[in-house]
Design a protein around this motif. Structure first.
Motif, PDB file in Angstrom:
ATOM      1  N   ARG A   1      41.635  24.164  57.548  1.00  0.00           N
ATOM      2  CA  ARG A   1      43.015  24.656  57.533  1.00  0.00           C
ATOM      3  C   ARG A   1      43.510  25.024  56.141  1.00  0.00           C
ATOM      4  N   ASP A   2      43.301  24.146  55.191  1.00  0.00           N
ATOM      5  CA  ASP A   2      43.849  24.392  53.850  1.00  0.00           C
ATOM      6  C   ASP A   2      43.273  25.678  53.259  1.00  0.00           C
TER       7      ASP A   2
ATOM      8  N   GLY B   1      56.825  27.775  67.012  1.00  0.00           N
ATOM      9  CA  GLY B   1      56.885  26.346  67.280  1.00  0.00           C
ATOM     10  C   GLY B   1      56.697  25.988  68.733  1.00  0.00           C
TER      11      GLY B   1
ATOM     12  N   ASP C   1      63.272  21.733  56.264  1.00  0.00           N
ATOM     13  CA  ASP C   1      62.010  21.021  56.090  1.00  0.00           C
ATOM     14  C   ASP C   1      61.027  21.302  57.211  1.00  0.00           C
ATOM     15  N   ARG C   2      61.552  21.673  58.370  1.00  0.00           N
ATOM     16  CA  ARG C   2      60.663  21.896  59.505  1.00  0.00           C
ATOM     17  C   ARG C   2      60.356  23.373  59.735  1.00  0.00           C
TER      18      ARG C   2
ATOM     19  N   ILE D   1      58.344  25.374  57.971  1.00  0.00           N
ATOM     20  CA  ILE D   1      56.941  25.735  57.811  1.00  0.00           C
ATOM     21  C   ILE D   1      56.000  24.737  58.476  1.00  0.00           C
ATOM     22  N   ARG D   2      56.547  23.690  59.071  1.00  0.00           N
ATOM     23  CA  ARG D   2      55.766  22.737  59.868  1.00  0.00           C
ATOM     24  C   ARG D   2      56.375  22.694  61.252  1.00  0.00           C
ATOM     25  N   THR D   3      55.582  22.937  62.260  1.00  0.00           N
ATOM     26  CA  THR D   3      56.133  23.027  63.599  1.00  0.00           C
ATOM     27  C   THR D   3      55.979  21.708  64.351  1.00  0.00           C
TER      28      THR D   3
ATOM     29  N   GLY E   1      52.482  20.706  65.297  1.00  0.00           N
ATOM     30  CA  GLY E   1      51.488  20.479  64.250  1.00  0.00           C
ATOM     31  C   GLY E   1      50.992  21.733  63.567  1.00  0.00           C
TER      32      GLY E   1
ATOM     33  N   HIS F   1      51.211  25.234  61.082  1.00  0.00           N
ATOM     34  CA  HIS F   1      51.634  25.541  59.704  1.00  0.00           C
ATOM     35  C   HIS F   1      52.013  27.017  59.652  1.00  0.00           C
TER      36      HIS F   1
END
Length: 382
Positions: A94-95, A269, A313-314, A316-318, A321, A323
């Motif tokens: 992923r990274d 999301g 804060d959410r 870019i993070r769903t 899980g 990104h």
């Protein structure tokens, strides 16, 4: 489009949505006004219907002897392309993939003009945009197979439990906008099919080919980024006009149901549903919902997101899980999952109305939006 439709126009409308669906009154009115245009025979609204600038989004419209370029809009050929991958989710780095997917923002290094010429398209200066996602609700998304509802049909489509797929949503970029400007029409009269309408459709068809190639090149680039191979299994445009003799079927945010399986995404999301179209009921005009559809317009989303505690804060993070690869804070807010309708309800309506059945469910893992921050003047001009 400010006039209230007459009874005859209302009789030409079919809305394939349940009473509990979120369908704004403005969208219903636009649907009925569309049915009142000259030459219009039938109009179908899908459960993702919502108001648009020149008519509703999430609809199909059948007319005789006339074509309406502004129904299709500037992003001619916008649609979804679906590629099952040979890489299981457990092996996705992923990274590294996040870093490499950011390169989608840049110009494709291949020979765009040669590729377009091979398919009979002369896009001029817009050739250099081939292989780029664009803004707004467009995306390139790596998805994981969450559920195979119909294992045989899902596997026939190239899916496997624990596998990955690529979903690309983009269109004809600046080329489609140029075609639309070239065939501009004031008012709601449209273009006569024999004459100016035929000229428009010829240019429109070139933009359709451009859009499909654009999605294909985006997919090639994404495959390189995630270090996977894949195969294009589905290409489903949802902004197009299709000539059928002296008839023209317009689709604005509506996927064709006569070309095989259709991906119906929610938001970054929420889940994506891969559906199999069923024999269309009367009035459906061989069309399906193309996604969840907007619930809130872009202008209102900044305030909504800033007012929600911890909302940024959410972005870019769903919740699933995933990104999101996007450096544009404004676009993140405009395209937040809260901006869209409940995809589960949209798909439930498709099933309840006999339009489609679910084959597979996919979960967003990596969603590329943009690595470019829009200038303030760009934002004001949207």
């Amino acid at each position: 489009m400010g006039n209230f439709p007459d009874a005859d126009a209302q009789a030409r409308v079919r809305l394939f949505a349940s009473a509990s669906s979120w369908i704004e009154g403005a969208a219903r009115l636009q649907l009925q006004q569309l049915a009142g245009r000259p030459g219009m025979l039938a109009v179908a609204g899908m459960p993702d219907l919502h108001p648009g600038h020149h008519g509703p989004v999430g609809c199909a419209a059948l007319a005789r002897g006339v074509v309406f370029p502004e129904i299709i809009g500037t992003d001619i050929g916008c649609g979804m392309q679906f590629w099952p991958l040979d890489l299981p989710e457990r092996r996705l780095k992923r990274d590294k993939a996040v870093e490499r997917l950011a390169a989608l923002e840049g110009v494709w290094e291949g020979d765009a003009r040669a590729l377009l010429a091979e398919h009979g398209v002369d896009a001029g200066a817009h050739a250099d945009q081939i292989g780029t996602v664009g803004g707004g609700n467009h995306f390139c998304e790596v998805q994981a197979v969450e559920t195979l509802v119909d294992a045989a049909a899902g596997m026939a489509a190239g899916l496997a439990p624990g596998g990955l797929a690529l979903l690309v949503h983009s269109g004809s970029r600046g080329f489609g906008a140029e075609v639309r400007a070239r065939h501009h029409v004031d008012g709601t009269a449209g273009l006569a099919l024999e004459g100016a309408g035929a000229d428009y459709l010829a240019d429109h068809d070139a933009a359709l080919r451009y859009a499909r190639l654009n999605r294909r090149v985006i997919a090639w680039r994404a495959l390189q980024a995630v270090r996977a191979d894949g195969e294009e299994r589905i290409d489903s445009p949802h902004n197009l006009a299709e000539r059928q003799g002296d008839l023209v079927l317009h689709r604005k945010g509506a996927a064709p149901s006569d070309r095989g399986l259709v991906p119906v995404p929610g938001s970054r999301g929420t889940l994506t549903y891969l559906v199999e179209p069923l024999a269309p009921p009367d009035g459906a005009l061989s069309s399906l919902a193309h996604g969840a559809g907007r619930k809130h317009d872009r202008a209102s989303m900044s305030g909504r997101m800033r007012a929600a505690a911890g909302s940024l804060d959410r972005l870019i993070r769903t919740p699933l899980g995933g990104h999101v690869i996007c450096t544009d804070r404004q676009l993140l807010m405009e395209e937040a999952p809260d901006a869209y309708k409940d995809i589960d309800k949209v798909v439930a309506d498709l099933e309840a109305k006999g339009l489609a059945r679910v084959v597979a469910v996919l979960r967003p893992v990596l969603t590329f939006k943009t690595a470019r921050i829009r200038r303030e003047q760009d934002r004001r001009g949207r």
